[in-house]
Structure formats: structure tokens, C-alpha cells
Design an enzyme around this catalytic site. Structure first.
Site, short mmCIF file in Angstrom:
data_model
loop_
_atom_site.label_atom_id
_atom_site.label_comp_id
_atom_site.label_asym_id
_atom_site.label_seq_id
_atom_site.Cartn_x
_atom_site.Cartn_y
_atom_site.Cartn_z
CE LYS A 28 37.00 38.98 38.34
NZ LYS A 28 35.96 38.05 38.05
NE ARG A 88 33.42 38.45 27.03
CZ ARG A 88 33.59 38.38 25.72
NH1 ARG A 88 33.63 39.49 25.01
NH2 ARG A 88 33.72 37.22 25.11
N GLY A 103 29.54 55.19 26.29
CA GLY A 103 28.18 54.80 26.65
C GLY A 103 27.70 55.56 27.86
NE ARG A 111 23.41 40.46 39.35
CZ ARG A 111 24.20 39.39 39.45
NH1 ARG A 111 24.74 39.10 40.61
NH2 ARG A 111 24.44 38.65 38.40
CE LYS A 149 27.33 41.63 29.42
NZ LYS A 149 28.67 41.07 29.24
CB THR A 206 32.47 38.21 47.17
OG1 THR A 206 32.61 38.41 45.76
CG2 THR A 206 33.07 36.88 47.54
CB CYS A 227 32.01 42.10 37.71
SG CYS A 227 31.51 40.39 37.78
CG ASN A 275 36.70 42.61 36.55
OD1 ASN A 275 36.84 42.21 35.40
ND2 ASN A 275 35.89 42.05 37.41
C1 UDX Z 1 32.97 41.83 33.34
C2 UDX Z 1 34.33 41.41 32.74
O1 UDX Z 1 34.33 41.70 31.34
C3 UDX Z 1 34.58 39.94 32.99
O2 UDX Z 1 35.86 39.58 32.50
C4 UDX Z 1 34.51 39.68 34.50
O3 UDX Z 1 34.72 38.33 34.82
C5 UDX Z 1 33.18 40.16 35.06
O4 UDX Z 1 32.96 41.52 34.73
P1 UDX Z 1 30.40 41.66 32.65
O5 UDX Z 1 30.04 42.17 34.00
O6 UDX Z 1 29.60 40.55 32.08
O7 UDX Z 1 31.93 41.16 32.64
O8 UDX Z 1 30.29 42.91 31.68
P2 UDX Z 1 31.14 43.56 30.48
O9 UDX Z 1 30.76 42.98 29.19
O10 UDX Z 1 32.57 43.58 30.80
O11 UDX Z 1 30.55 45.06 30.53
C6 UDX Z 1 30.60 45.82 31.74
C7 UDX Z 1 29.93 47.17 31.56
O12 UDX Z 1 30.72 48.02 30.73
C8 UDX Z 1 28.55 47.14 30.90
O13 UDX Z 1 27.71 48.06 31.56
C9 UDX Z 1 28.84 47.53 29.47
O14 UDX Z 1 27.75 48.08 28.81
C10 UDX Z 1 29.95 48.55 29.67
N1 UDX Z 1 30.83 48.70 28.49
C11 UDX Z 1 31.60 47.66 28.06
C12 UDX Z 1 30.93 49.94 27.85
O15 UDX Z 1 30.26 50.90 28.22
N2 UDX Z 1 31.81 50.08 26.82
C13 UDX Z 1 32.60 49.04 26.39
O16 UDX Z 1 33.38 49.24 25.44
C14 UDX Z 1 32.49 47.79 27.02
#
Ligand code: UDX
Length: 428
Positions: free
Chosen positions: A201, A151, A250, A325, A318, A88, A257, A205
Site C-alpha cells: 500500500k 481513488r 499540475g 483535504r 482534484k 490513521t 492519502c 502510493n
Molecule cells: C490516491 C490513490 O490513487 C489511491 O490508489 C489510494 O488508495 C488513495 O490515494 P486519491 O487520493 O483519491 O487516491 O487521489 P488521486 O486521484 O490519486 O490524485 C492524487 C493527487 O495527485 C491529486 O491532487 C491529483 O490532482 C494529483 N494528480 C494525479 C496529478 O497532479 N497528476 C496526475 O497525473 C494524477
């Protein structure tokens, strides 16, 4: 006894869902539209870096409980449950683009069994359950919302050990049927209406993105007043109402997402007549953070990066994923390139620069090669292995011993002792 399940779309969400449901004892047929991908998956080759997924896919293929086919209509003929896991993407106006979902629904409609349940796993705007019902045009088929909270990098673990399972359904009977698919998982189960499930949801997020923008804003304050954000987060986290999870400063948040879902929620609210100023601020703070980190690297390079070599460790959005992406690192690298920097980058998940998003970046085979002749080193993704490198060797490689640690990852004291100039985030 397991159920017969079809999964439409074999991206991160679809493939993880399919492989995990087969592992739980169901018989799962996954459909995609790319022949090479389907062939590779049938050979047990997983196209993404996701801990434990290869093993589960191979286990499912061996037991015969997991198969991959071309075309959605070929997956659903015997399915009691059909998961929609198609993308989506963000449309031009910020709203989520539902065309893949609508196409998939229209495609499977004539082939569905009577009483089948279509389960929306893709992140869709509130009200999309109804959109799917309309696209299906089948009064004998049920549609429910069952958002994913996976995640990247730990998707298999998150699927099998969820914090909660949310099912949005109009009737209890259908909700109970869907809940039955997750028997064997020890998790709270919440049954609600479709609109609330869809909102859960987005709200989750958006809240997580808010936490990160909040801590990045506090980091900016810390730099200005001479405080250390790491200590501030530690002190805040002792308050049980706050906790310290998801408060790592960071270079900003990214990925597939948060950016799209936060923009979509702003748009959903706007369409419903609510100006979500708070969330707009969260997005603005994130954009500022990319700019702040790029400026920090520029200052560290002596005021200009024009013609300078910037070594970059980490390109993915990450650690423990190979996903580029909406990567904050790539955003920052793009800003530095515009200002004339030469980028030598290393990322543990990338072997070369064949991805078009890496155009103009020299991707090196190891972290030391990235630092050769560099005027500054920027650490932009929190890969654990960066902590344990030989910084004497890094120092010898570099033209100038300067580090911007965009994740507060490496040992500041050790670097300073080795003669590096060090700057982290929120630690003056
Ligand atoms: C996220 C949600 O965590 C998940 O529940 C949802 O279904 C999809 O989106 P994801 O996209 O895999 O998952 O990434 P996530 O681990 O949440 O990190 C997102 C971003 O935030 C990354 O760029 C990460 O580096 C950053 N981040 C995360 C920080 O800068 N500090 C943090 O403390 C945590």
C-alpha cells in the site's frame, strides 16, 4: 451465500466498502460514532460526493442487507468478518497515528465471535497487524491486512473493478476465507504476509506521488529550456515501460492519502534504519511546486498580487470530489492571500464558503462571477466543465485578460486568439 460483515468507520473507505460488499450479496452492518451521520445514512443520505455511492447505499437499505448503527460494539455481535476503516491521521512527527485503530480494536474485542476475522483496511504502518492483535487480546480471533486502493471520486468503480486484491495473512486458511468475500470480482488476488501487504500500500502510493513529482520537475525543466511538457509526456508514454498514466503536470499532489502516506513511509524507513532520500525529494518537489505556481500567478498579475483580485477555478484537491483535504489549490490560495491578494473562487462541488478552510475566500455561485474585475484567473483543479466555458464572456468580465492554467486544461490557442496572456505548466 453471503457472509455477515461489520464495518467500523463510515468515511470514504468504510462507506464504500460496506455499500459494495452489500451489493456483492453480503449482510453488512456499518458503525460510526456520530449519531447524525448514522441517522442520515439510515435515511439513505450520503454525506460525500462519490459517483454511484448513493445508489448502492439506497439499494442496500431497501434490500435490508446494509444497516448503520451507533458504536462499534453494536455492529460486531454476529459478524464473521470485521473491517477496520477508521482514520490513521498523520501524527506530529510524521508517523501515522494509530490511536483510532487501537481504540476500535479494544472496543470490539469482548464482543467478537470466536473465529472472527478482523480485517485492517485503514492504511497502517508496517507491523500494525500485530498492533491490532495485541489490542484485541483474543487468541481465537484472526487479523489480516487487506489494503484499499480506492481513488476518491471513483471509489465505487475501483472497489468493484480492482486492479488487484491484496490479502496479508499469517495462514492460508484465513486468507482463503477473506478471498471468498470478493468472489464475483474479476481481479488478480495476491496472498502474502501482513508486513508485505502493508508495504504494498505505502509503496504504491509513494510511487504514484513520485510519478507526479517527476513530471512536475520535468515541467520546470521544460519551462527553462523552451520545451512543451505535454509533448514530452506523450513521447515518453509511447515507451511501454513508462506509459502515460498518472503523468499529468499540475499544481502538485494532495488529498487525504498521498501527503500523509509519503511522510509516513519516510518515517517507517527511518525507524527501520533506512534514509529514504528519494521519497524526501519527491515531497520537496511537491512543496516547491505549490510555491512555483503561486509565484507564476504573482508574476502574471504584474509582479505583485497585493490588492489585486485573483479569480480561482477549482478548490478541491482534484476534480469529481468535494474533498478539500490537503488541497494544492488551497495551499496556493493561502500563499496568495498572505501576499495581499483578494480571492474570488468557484468550485463546482462547493455552494458556499461555510467550510472553515475557506475563510477569507469569496466563493462565487458560478465560474463567471469569480472572474468579475479579476486581474488574473488561476485554474487549479481539473474540472472538465472549465474547458467548455465562454471565454469571450470571461475576457469581458476580467480587468486584465490573463490566465494561469495550473492543470494545462483549457485551449491555449483559443485563449491567445481571444487576446488572453496564457501560461500553463511546463509550456513556455
Ligand atoms: C490516491 C490513490 O490513487 C489511491 O490508489 C489510494 O488508495 C488513495 O490515494 P486519491 O487520493 O483519491 O487516491 O487521489 P488521486 O486521484 O490519486 O490524485 C492524487 C493527487 O495527485 C491529486 O491532487 C491529483 O490532482 C494529483 N494528480 C494525479 C496529478 O497532479 N497528476 C496526475 O497525473 C494524477
Amino acid at each position: 451465500m453471503g457472509s455477515k460483515i461489520a464495518i467500523i468507520g463510515t468515511g470514504y473507505v468504510g462507506l464504500t466498502t460496506g455499500a459494495c460488499l452489500a451489493h456483492l450479496g453480503h449482510t453488512v452492518v456499518c458503525a460510526d460514532v456520530v449519531q447524525e451521520k448514522v441517522d442520515a445514512l439510515n435515511r439513505g443520505e450520503v454525506p460525500i460526493l462519490e459517483a454511484g455511492l448513493d445508489d448502492l447505499v439506497q439499494e442496500g437499505l431497501r434490500s435490508g442487507q446494509l444497516t448503520f448503527v451507533m458504536g462499534a460494539e453494536n455492529a460486531v455481535a454476529e459478524a464473521e468478518f470485521v473491517y477496520l476503516c477508521v482514520p490513521t491521521p498523520q501524527g506530529e512527527d510524521g508517523s501515522a497515528d494509530l490511536s483510532y485503530i487501537q481504540q476500535a480494536a479494544a472496543q470490539i474485542a469482548p464482543h467478537l465471535l470466536s473465529e472472527a476475522v478482523v480485517i485492517n483496511k485503514s492504511t497502517v504502518p508496517v507491523g500494525s497487524t500485530r498492533v491490532v492483535e495485541k489490542a484485541l487480546g483474543r487468541s481465537d480471533v484472526f487479523v489480516v491486512s487487506n489494503p484499499e486502493f480506492l481513488r476518491e471520486g471513483s471509489a465505487v468503480h475501483d472497489f468493484l473493478n480492482p486492479d488487484r486484491v491484496v490479502i496479508g495473512a499469517d495462514d492460508q486458511g484465513t486468507a482463503i476465507r477473506v478471498a471468498g468475500l470478493y468472489l464475483g470480482l474479476a481481479a488478480p488476488l495476491q496472498v502474502t504476509d501482513p508486513a508485505s501487504a502493508e508495504t504494498i500500500k505505502y509503496a504504491s502510493n509513494a510511487f504514484l506521488a513520485t510519478k507526479i513529482s517527476f513530471v512536475n520537475a520535468i515541467a520546470a525543466v521544460c519551462e527553462a529550456v523552451g520545451a512543451d511538457v505535454n509533448d514530452v509526456v506523450l513521447g515518453m508514454g509511447y515507451d511501454k515501460r513508462i506509459g502515460n498514466a498518472f503523468l499529468r503536470p499540475g499544481p502538485g499532489w494532495g488529498g487525504s492519502c498521498f501527503p500523509k502516506d509519503s511522510h509516513a513511509l519516510v518515517r517507517i524507513a527511518e525507524d527501520a534504519g533506512y534514509d529514504f532520500g528519494l521519497l524526501k525529494g519527491v515531497i520537496d518537489v511537491n512543496e516547491d511546486q505549490f510555491a512555483r505556481v503561486a509565484d507564476k500567478i504573482e508574476r502574471m498579475a504584474g509582479g505583485s498580487v497585493d490588492g489585486k483580485v485573483v479569480a480561482v477555478w477549482g478548490l478541491t484537491f482534484k476534480a469529481r470530489t468535494d474533498d478539500l483535504r490537503d488541497s494544492p489549490s488551497l495551499n496556493i490560495v493561502g500563499r496568495l492571500r498572505q501576499r495581499g491578494a483578494r480571492i474570488q473562487a468557484y468550485d463546482p462541488s462547493l455552494e458556499d464558503a461555510s467550510d472553515p478552510r475557506l475563510e477569507g475566500i469569496e466563493v462565487t455561485p458560478d465560474p463567471y462571477a469569480a472572474t468579475a474585475g479579476a486581474d488574473v484567473l488561476a485554474i487549479l483543479t481539473e474540472w472538465d466543465e472549465f474547458k467548455w466555458l465562454d471565454f469571450d464572456k470571461v475576457g469581458e468580465n476580467m480587468a486584465q485578460k490573463r490566465v494561469v492554467d495550473g492543470r494545462n486544461l483549457v485551449d491555449r490557442t483559443g485563449l491567445v486568439r481571444r487576446g488572453f496572456t496564457y501560461e500553463g505548466i511546463g509550456r513556455s
